[in-house]
Motif scaffolding. Sequence first.
Motif, PDB file in Angstrom:
ATOM      1  N   ALA A 141      -9.496   3.354   0.163  1.00  0.00           N
ATOM      2  CA  ALA A 141     -10.020   2.484   1.222  1.00  0.00           C
ATOM      3  C   ALA A 141     -11.112   3.176   2.021  1.00  0.00           C
ATOM      4  O   ALA A 141     -12.031   2.528   2.526  1.00  0.00           O
ATOM      5  CB  ALA A 141      -8.884   2.053   2.150  1.00  0.00           C
ATOM      6  N   LEU A 142     -11.046   4.495   2.116  1.00  0.00           N
ATOM      7  CA  LEU A 142     -12.029   5.240   2.897  1.00  0.00           C
ATOM      8  C   LEU A 142     -13.403   5.218   2.220  1.00  0.00           C
ATOM      9  O   LEU A 142     -14.432   4.958   2.864  1.00  0.00           O
ATOM     10  CB  LEU A 142     -11.558   6.678   3.100  1.00  0.00           C
ATOM     11  CG  LEU A 142     -12.425   7.550   3.999  1.00  0.00           C
ATOM     12  CD1 LEU A 142     -12.432   7.002   5.422  1.00  0.00           C
ATOM     13  CD2 LEU A 142     -11.927   8.990   3.987  1.00  0.00           C
ATOM     14  N   THR A 143     -13.436   5.478   0.913  1.00  0.00           N
ATOM     15  CA  THR A 143     -14.710   5.490   0.187  1.00  0.00           C
ATOM     16  C   THR A 143     -15.028   4.143  -0.453  1.00  0.00           C
ATOM     17  O   THR A 143     -16.073   3.980  -1.080  1.00  0.00           O
ATOM     18  CB  THR A 143     -14.675   6.551  -0.916  1.00  0.00           C
ATOM     19  OG1 THR A 143     -13.652   6.209  -1.884  1.00  0.00           O
ATOM     20  CG2 THR A 143     -14.359   7.926  -0.341  1.00  0.00           C
ATOM     21  N   ARG A 144     -14.088   3.195  -0.331  1.00  0.00           N
ATOM     22  CA  ARG A 144     -14.208   1.840  -0.890  1.00  0.00           C
ATOM     23  C   ARG A 144     -14.217   1.825  -2.411  1.00  0.00           C
ATOM     24  O   ARG A 144     -14.621   0.827  -3.021  1.00  0.00           O
ATOM     25  CB  ARG A 144     -15.455   1.127  -0.343  1.00  0.00           C
ATOM     26  CG  ARG A 144     -15.483   1.082   1.174  1.00  0.00           C
ATOM     27  CD  ARG A 144     -16.516   0.150   1.720  1.00  0.00           C
ATOM     28  NE  ARG A 144     -16.492   0.144   3.180  1.00  0.00           N
ATOM     29  CZ  ARG A 144     -17.180  -0.679   3.943  1.00  0.00           C
ATOM     30  NH1 ARG A 144     -17.967  -1.580   3.381  1.00  0.00           N
ATOM     31  NH2 ARG A 144     -17.115  -0.609   5.258  1.00  0.00           N
ATOM     32  N   LEU A 155       0.832  -1.198   0.000  1.00  0.00           N
ATOM     33  CA  LEU A 155       0.000   0.000   0.000  1.00  0.00           C
ATOM     34  C   LEU A 155       0.869   1.251   0.000  1.00  0.00           C
ATOM     35  O   LEU A 155       1.844   1.336   0.754  1.00  0.00           O
ATOM     36  CB  LEU A 155      -0.921   0.019   1.222  1.00  0.00           C
ATOM     37  CG  LEU A 155      -2.366  -0.439   0.961  1.00  0.00           C
ATOM     38  CD1 LEU A 155      -2.380  -1.934   0.704  1.00  0.00           C
ATOM     39  CD2 LEU A 155      -3.256  -0.102   2.134  1.00  0.00           C
ATOM     40  N   VAL A 156       0.499   2.208  -0.844  1.00  0.00           N
ATOM     41  CA  VAL A 156       1.234   3.471  -0.944  1.00  0.00           C
ATOM     42  C   VAL A 156       0.255   4.623  -0.751  1.00  0.00           C
ATOM     43  O   VAL A 156      -0.819   4.651  -1.368  1.00  0.00           O
ATOM     44  CB  VAL A 156       1.935   3.596  -2.315  1.00  0.00           C
ATOM     45  CG1 VAL A 156       2.655   4.937  -2.417  1.00  0.00           C
ATOM     46  CG2 VAL A 156       2.928   2.456  -2.513  1.00  0.00           C
ATOM     47  N   ASP A 157       0.622   5.560   0.102  1.00  0.00           N
ATOM     48  CA  ASP A 157      -0.189   6.762   0.343  1.00  0.00           C
ATOM     49  C   ASP A 157       0.111   7.767  -0.777  1.00  0.00           C
ATOM     50  O   ASP A 157       1.195   8.346  -0.841  1.00  0.00           O
ATOM     51  CB  ASP A 157       0.177   7.340   1.712  1.00  0.00           C
ATOM     52  CG  ASP A 157      -0.661   8.566   2.064  1.00  0.00           C
ATOM     53  OD1 ASP A 157      -1.480   8.983   1.229  1.00  0.00           O
ATOM     54  OD2 ASP A 157      -0.472   9.106   3.175  1.00  0.00           O
ATOM     55  N   MET A 158      -0.881   7.970  -1.654  1.00  0.00           N
ATOM     56  CA  MET A 158      -0.686   8.872  -2.787  1.00  0.00           C
ATOM     57  C   MET A 158      -0.987  10.334  -2.434  1.00  0.00           C
ATOM     58  O   MET A 158      -0.815  11.213  -3.270  1.00  0.00           O
ATOM     59  CB  MET A 158      -1.571   8.428  -3.951  1.00  0.00           C
ATOM     60  CG  MET A 158      -1.176   7.084  -4.548  1.00  0.00           C
ATOM     61  SD  MET A 158       0.472   7.094  -5.254  1.00  0.00           S
ATOM     62  CE  MET A 158       0.211   8.130  -6.697  1.00  0.00           C
ATOM     63  N   ALA A 159      -1.441  10.570  -1.199  1.00  0.00           N
ATOM     64  CA  ALA A 159      -1.736  11.947  -0.791  1.00  0.00           C
ATOM     65  C   ALA A 159      -1.216  12.173   0.629  1.00  0.00           C
ATOM     66  O   ALA A 159      -1.999  12.319   1.578  1.00  0.00           O
ATOM     67  CB  ALA A 159      -3.230  12.216  -0.865  1.00  0.00           C
ATOM     68  N   ASP A 218      -8.915   9.306  -3.405  1.00  0.00           N
ATOM     69  CA  ASP A 218     -10.050  10.215  -3.261  1.00  0.00           C
ATOM     70  C   ASP A 218      -9.592  11.611  -2.853  1.00  0.00           C
ATOM     71  O   ASP A 218     -10.333  12.586  -3.014  1.00  0.00           O
ATOM     72  CB  ASP A 218     -11.029   9.673  -2.213  1.00  0.00           C
ATOM     73  CG  ASP A 218     -10.363   9.492  -0.852  1.00  0.00           C
ATOM     74  OD1 ASP A 218      -9.326   8.809  -0.799  1.00  0.00           O
ATOM     75  OD2 ASP A 218     -10.878  10.034   0.145  1.00  0.00           O
ATOM     76  N   MET A 219      -8.362  11.723  -2.338  1.00  0.00           N
ATOM     77  CA  MET A 219      -7.819  13.015  -1.917  1.00  0.00           C
ATOM     78  C   MET A 219      -7.015  13.680  -3.027  1.00  0.00           C
ATOM     79  O   MET A 219      -6.446  14.752  -2.837  1.00  0.00           O
ATOM     80  CB  MET A 219      -6.944  12.837  -0.672  1.00  0.00           C
ATOM     81  CG  MET A 219      -7.697  12.247   0.519  1.00  0.00           C
ATOM     82  SD  MET A 219      -6.660  11.986   1.965  1.00  0.00           S
ATOM     83  CE  MET A 219      -6.275  13.683   2.400  1.00  0.00           C
ATOM     84  N   VAL A 220      -6.955  13.017  -4.184  1.00  0.00           N
ATOM     85  CA  VAL A 220      -6.261  13.574  -5.352  1.00  0.00           C
ATOM     86  C   VAL A 220      -7.314  14.067  -6.342  1.00  0.00           C
ATOM     87  O   VAL A 220      -8.262  13.329  -6.654  1.00  0.00           O
ATOM     88  CB  VAL A 220      -5.356  12.512  -6.012  1.00  0.00           C
ATOM     89  CG1 VAL A 220      -4.657  13.088  -7.239  1.00  0.00           C
ATOM     90  CG2 VAL A 220      -4.341  11.962  -5.018  1.00  0.00           C
ATOM     91  N   PRO A 221      -7.202  15.286  -6.827  1.00  0.00           N
ATOM     92  CA  PRO A 221      -8.178  15.775  -7.815  1.00  0.00           C
ATOM     93  C   PRO A 221      -8.284  14.835  -9.007  1.00  0.00           C
ATOM     94  O   PRO A 221      -7.270  14.282  -9.472  1.00  0.00           O
ATOM     95  CB  PRO A 221      -7.606  17.133  -8.230  1.00  0.00           C
ATOM     96  CG  PRO A 221      -6.766  17.561  -7.061  1.00  0.00           C
ATOM     97  CD  PRO A 221      -6.206  16.308  -6.475  1.00  0.00           C
ATOM     98  N   GLU A 222      -9.506  14.650  -9.521  1.00  0.00           N
ATOM     99  CA  GLU A 222      -9.731  13.676 -10.596  1.00  0.00           C
ATOM    100  C   GLU A 222      -8.905  13.974 -11.834  1.00  0.00           C
ATOM    101  O   GLU A 222      -8.418  13.053 -12.500  1.00  0.00           O
ATOM    102  CB  GLU A 222     -11.216  13.630 -10.960  1.00  0.00           C
ATOM    103  CG  GLU A 222     -12.083  13.004  -9.891  1.00  0.00           C
ATOM    104  CD  GLU A 222     -13.507  12.797 -10.371  1.00  0.00           C
ATOM    105  OE1 GLU A 222     -13.736  12.872 -11.597  1.00  0.00           O
ATOM    106  OE2 GLU A 222     -14.388  12.569  -9.514  1.00  0.00           O
ATOM    107  N   ASP A 223      -8.705  15.241 -12.154  1.00  0.00           N
ATOM    108  CA  ASP A 223      -7.956  15.559 -13.362  1.00  0.00           C
ATOM    109  C   ASP A 223      -6.451  15.324 -13.196  1.00  0.00           C
ATOM    110  O   ASP A 223      -5.710  15.331 -14.183  1.00  0.00           O
ATOM    111  CB  ASP A 223      -8.209  17.019 -13.772  1.00  0.00           C
ATOM    112  CG  ASP A 223      -7.883  17.990 -12.640  1.00  0.00           C
ATOM    113  OD1 ASP A 223      -7.789  17.532 -11.479  1.00  0.00           O
ATOM    114  OD2 ASP A 223      -7.705  19.190 -12.918  1.00  0.00           O
TER     115      ASP A 223
END
Length: 361
Positions: A316-319, A244-248, A287-292
């Motif tokens: 994992a938070l929003t599944r 697992l890697v934290d992308m934000a 989910d904490m990274v902007p979609e674009d």
Amino acid sequence: MKFVDEATIDVVAGDGGNGCMSFRREKFLPFGGPNGGDGGKGGSVYAMGDRNLNTLIDYRYARRHEARRGENGRGSDQFGAAAEDIVLRMPMGTIITDVETGNVIAELLVPDEKILIAKGGDGGFGNMHFKTSTNRAPRQKTPGWPGQAFKLKLEMRVLADVGLLGMPNAGKSTLIAAISNARPKIADYPFTTLHPNLGVVRVQAEQSFVVADIPGLIEGASEGAGLGHLFLRHLQRTHLLLHLVDMAPFDESIDPVAQAKAIVAELKKYDDELYEKPRWLVLNKLDMVPEDEREKRVKDFVKRFKWKGPVFQISALTREGCEGLVHAIYEHVSKLKNVVPDDPDPRFDKAEAQQPSSSHE
């Protein structure tokens, strides 16, 4: 309950009872002959794997386990009674090692299977045992044999199909809570997880696998830094590792690629066999990274990390993306032996699993 995955105990099997020297003495029977019985066998010590236990806490405080000795033989052809055996129930996955020799005595991998770890001594012979045609009044007897005694090290290794690997606060506890019934402690600070958590992931009726959430690793873990080094051995029984890697990350100066490379380096330092296990990359907290920006950031990470294996993008938070990950994991581990539990989950009944067709016409 405190999590204890290592303990040292002393086990002592019972000595055998002594043989008896006795002669039959009755009125009008001047040569009754020998009638001393043999001694009873001493109690043995067994170990047994128990699915309902998940820690060695009982053996942290009860360190000596001693079986009783067998009864001595008696006259009138009476043999001594054998002593009862002792069965030590331990968590599944426990490895029992002789401290003096370093030899592994047993690994508890099969539930409710009794494994002998210390044999009780045999009983001694009474003089009845030595009677022959030429020696009709033997005066020999033998003492009981001593039971075995060992100083043992108990080491519990979690039995899981999938292990979660990653830096502290990478979202491992959140993921295991999202896909299984486990409810580990979750907080917004590193090292929230202090001991491994197991979660059973139910894909559908009679289809499941076990996930282990291991405390986060940091650089230098293989040499003893942080908490992860205490539990790296729990990953050795897994069939698949999810990195697992934290992308934000909270701190924008932290480079996820550098953190990921540090984890892989610690894995290789600790054990080459562990490093060679199948490993999938799971990019979390998207989910904490902007979609674009997501696609660009993911491609940049994979390129800089030089990763050529499977990549999963989840939150994992929003599944988001978790369902696809779960099905992919099950397809992978179901090809291996003994992945699906032998006993079906009581919550799933075959009759209920097959939806009956409507009878109302």
